[in-house]
Design an enzyme around this catalytic site. Structure first.
Site, PDB file in Angstrom:
ATOM      1  N   CYS A 136       0.812  -1.218   0.000  1.00 27.08           N
ATOM      2  CA  CYS A 136       0.000   0.000   0.000  1.00 27.08           C
ATOM      3  C   CYS A 136       0.844   1.267   0.000  1.00 27.08           C
ATOM      4  O   CYS A 136       0.297   2.373  -0.045  1.00 27.08           O
ATOM      5  CB  CYS A 136      -0.964  -0.017   1.178  1.00 27.08           C
ATOM      6  SG  CYS A 136      -2.125  -1.401   1.054  1.00 27.08           S
ATOM      7  N   HIS A 269      -1.659   8.126   6.298  1.00 30.54           N
ATOM      8  CA  HIS A 269      -2.188   6.938   5.624  1.00 30.54           C
ATOM      9  C   HIS A 269      -3.638   6.744   6.093  1.00 30.54           C
ATOM     10  O   HIS A 269      -4.533   6.601   5.276  1.00 30.54           O
ATOM     11  CB  HIS A 269      -1.312   5.744   5.982  1.00 30.54           C
ATOM     12  CG  HIS A 269      -1.547   4.519   5.165  1.00 30.54           C
ATOM     13  ND1 HIS A 269      -1.704   4.540   3.801  1.00 30.54           N
ATOM     14  CD2 HIS A 269      -1.656   3.201   5.522  1.00 30.54           C
ATOM     15  CE1 HIS A 269      -1.877   3.307   3.353  1.00 30.54           C
ATOM     16  NE2 HIS A 269      -1.870   2.476   4.368  1.00 30.54           N
ATOM     17  N   HIS A 304      -9.515   3.060   0.466  1.00 27.84           N
ATOM     18  CA  HIS A 304      -8.089   2.778   0.390  1.00 27.84           C
ATOM     19  C   HIS A 304      -7.806   2.269  -1.018  1.00 27.84           C
ATOM     20  O   HIS A 304      -8.153   1.139  -1.360  1.00 27.84           O
ATOM     21  CB  HIS A 304      -7.711   1.737   1.442  1.00 27.84           C
ATOM     22  CG  HIS A 304      -6.237   1.499   1.552  1.00 27.84           C
ATOM     23  ND1 HIS A 304      -5.339   1.953   0.613  1.00 27.84           N
ATOM     24  CD2 HIS A 304      -5.500   0.880   2.498  1.00 27.84           C
ATOM     25  CE1 HIS A 304      -4.121   1.609   0.964  1.00 27.84           C
ATOM     26  NE2 HIS A 304      -4.188   0.960   2.109  1.00 27.84           N
TER      27      HIS A 304
END
Lengths: 376, 213
Positions: A136, A269, A304
């Site tokens: 990620c 994040h 996400h």
């Protein structure tokens, strides 16, 4: 070392087909997380995701291609010799799914070399490009790589293209890890309960400042610092002491020759999982001490987006610096316990010129970028 | 490295002592972790007490497609069960680098590079760049690929297996190593100043430089 400008950006997210639309809807506190229609999500712990309206399969090809077509439509001409660095975690994962279900699918698209070759041809690049996969943090690492290539003189211009799709493969996996919030993710909220997956893309044209200015290009902002470090603690869970993220942030600030007092905003994040957000809180407290810097996460609004997350966040981060406004943290309601950084469901004004953007991922990777806005 | 399938990798092949993690890993991760373990052992760096800021980078063509297939079999209704969280956590090609980081206390950047080039040298190129930029003083660089097999016909990487090497800045290196690597301006990998066309040739050149041990 050459200064690294970002001279053009484009995004596509569940909130909109371009950065202006995404920005406007981010500021309004909207979310694109909504029921999934693309496949039957009924078996999983969450049935919502942030997906892009109207993506349609052409023949046996992946949805990644119409996503990229929309992303790159109208993008600025690329300078001669421009290099290509892509970032995706699962590429044409929908093609993989089709083939494994016995449906027609372009097998050559399954390795990432498939979309990479498509990109190079679509953009008319001589460079076949590379794809960076760091879970990620992939696109943050790709931007860092591109910045280092330019700063060291190995490239004058690099196009970073970031992309990932919503798929049953990904949704089922995070469901199996019990990492999804059925209600939609709530970053840095006391009651956060997991992430929402999303899809999207970003294109960032990065150039040597000297070369850009020689062409009369002022740029949108600069990448002035980057750093990456591994927790070396757990494959899927972040280190509770935030050691990797702390190190990545410190490396990025050192590269930028700035200190904690210079950072004016943080785009975290902020996945909305219990452990990620707690780890980030620990890391930010450790680096910034008692400073209270406006902080946000985009993931309640656009989900996400995996390998696209960092790239989209760079584009939005540069807009934040230009407009002196940090978008809301959609989904946020009640602050986490013992976390004093300002997180808000409303836009926050920011001053100064430096924004910190961070991502972390499976395999223990953490990456940080320091973005610098243009002077007024 | 050669094309085609490779034999299973067992814990006893890599670690003499019981290893809690290794047995749970799919084949792709085992191959990668084994290659890193062997490289560190050869460099005298396998044992550690404090974490080290060393990075890991590997090139691949097919990535962890074999693991993806294994995981997705648990997702398909005909797969007979629930999606496996253990397998899902290995469906990113970087995850074995994370396993290696944990096993050997390595805290530098970890990344996989998917590259259409057939020379299997992209990981080495990126590591050399990182060293020259001062990103790390030590990088483990290599290549990993496994054939997809009959589940997805037509994906056959030219090289299969895992291969890693430990790279250090020459000015910092105290090891009696396998020669000096460099990058030409055009991106060619040079061993002791001579260009090498692929990873296999690079390994041969390194072994020839070192001589019989």
């Amino acid at each position: 070392m050459s200064e690294v400008l970002i001279t053009a950006t484009a995004t596509i997210t569940g909130l909109g087909p371009d950065l202006d639309t995404t920005w406007r809807r981010l500021l309004a506190g909207e979310t694109a997380v909504r029921p999934i229609l693309r496949f039957d999500a009924g078996r999983y712990s969450a049935r919502n995701a942030s997906w892009i309206e109207g993506l349609e399969t052409r023949g046996d090809r992946s949805l990644l291609y119409p996503l990229l077509e929309r992303l790159l439509d109208g993008f600025v001409p690329l300078p001669p010799g421009c290099r290509l660095v892509a970032a995706t975690t699962k590429g044409c994962i929908d093609t993989f799914e089709r083939v494994r279900k016995g449906l027609p699918g372009a097998v050559d698209d399954i390795p990432v070399s498939g979309p990479l070759a498509w990109l190079a041809a679509r953009l008319g690049l001589d460079d076949p490009g590379v794809n960076v996969n760091s879970a990620c943090a992939s696109s943050t690492m790709a931007v860092a790589r591109a910045a280092a290539m330019i700063a060291s003189g190995r490239a004058d211009a690099v196009l970073v293209v970031c992309m990932d799709l919503v798929s049953e493969f990904i949704l089922s996996g995070f469901s199996s890890l019990q990492a999804l919030d059925p209600a939609g993710c709530r970053p840095f909220d006391r009651n956060r309960n997991g992430l929402s997956i999303g899809e999207g893309g970003a294109a960032l044209l990065m150039m040597s400042a000297e070369k850009a200015r020689g062409k009369g290009i002022r740029g949108i902002g600069s990448v002035v610092g980057w750093g990456a470090a591994n927790d070396a603690t757990h494959v899927t869970a972040p280190a509770r002491d935030g050691c990797g993220l702390i190190q990545a942030i410190r490396l990025a600030m050192a590269k930028a020759s700035i200190g904690p007092d210079d950072i004016s905003a943080i785009n975290a994040h902020g996945t909305g999982t219990v452990y990620n957000d707690a780890m980030e809180a620990t890391a930010f407290e450790s680096v910034f001490g008692s400073r209270r810097i406006p902080l946000n996460s985009l993931k309640g609004a656009i989900g996400h987006t995996m390998g696209a997350a960092g790239g989209i966040e760079v584009a939005v981060g540069l807009r934040s610096l230009a407009d002196r406004t940090l978008p809301p943290t959609t989904g946020f309601g009640e602050p986490m316990e013992r976390f004093g950084f300002p997180v808000s469901p409303l836009p926050q004004p920011i001053g100064g010129r430096y924004l910190l953007s961070t991502n972390s991922g499976f395999g223990g990777i953490n990456a940080a970028l320091v973005l610098k806005g243009n002077p007024e | 490295m050669t094309p085609g399938p490779i034999p299973p990798v067992n814990r006893e092949d890599v670690f003499p002592e019981p290893n809690l993690r290794f047995g749970r890993l799919p084949q792709y991760s085992r191959v990668g972790l084994a290659a890193i373990a062997f490289a560190l052992r050869d460099a005298g760096m396998e044992q550690w007490k404090t974490k080290r800021f060393a990075g890991l980078v590997a090139s691949t063509r097919a990535g962890c497609l074999v693991t993806d297939i294994e995981y997705y079999n648990t997702v398909l209704p005909g797969g007979g069960g629930l999606p496996s969280p253990n397998l899902f956590s290995s469906t990113l090609p970087t995850c074995f680098l994370g396993e290696a980081a944990i096993q050997f206390g390595l805290t530098g950047p970890t990344l996989i590079v998917n590259d259409p080039a057939k020379d299997a040298l992209s990981g080495v190129r990126m590591a050399l760049e990182s060293l020259s930029w001062g990103e790390c003083g030590t990088m483990l660089a290599g290549h990993i690929d496994l054939p997809a097999g009959p589940a997805i016909p037509g994906i056959s990487p030219p090289w299969t297996g895992g291969l890693f090497m430990v790279l250090e800045n020459a000015r910092d290196s105290i090891a009696n190593g396998y020669g000096t690597l460099d990058l030409s301006d055009g991106g060619a990998v040079l061993h002791n100043g001579i260009g090498v066309p692929g990873l296999n040739e690079l390994v041969r050149a390194c072994l020839a430089f070192r001589g019989p041990s």
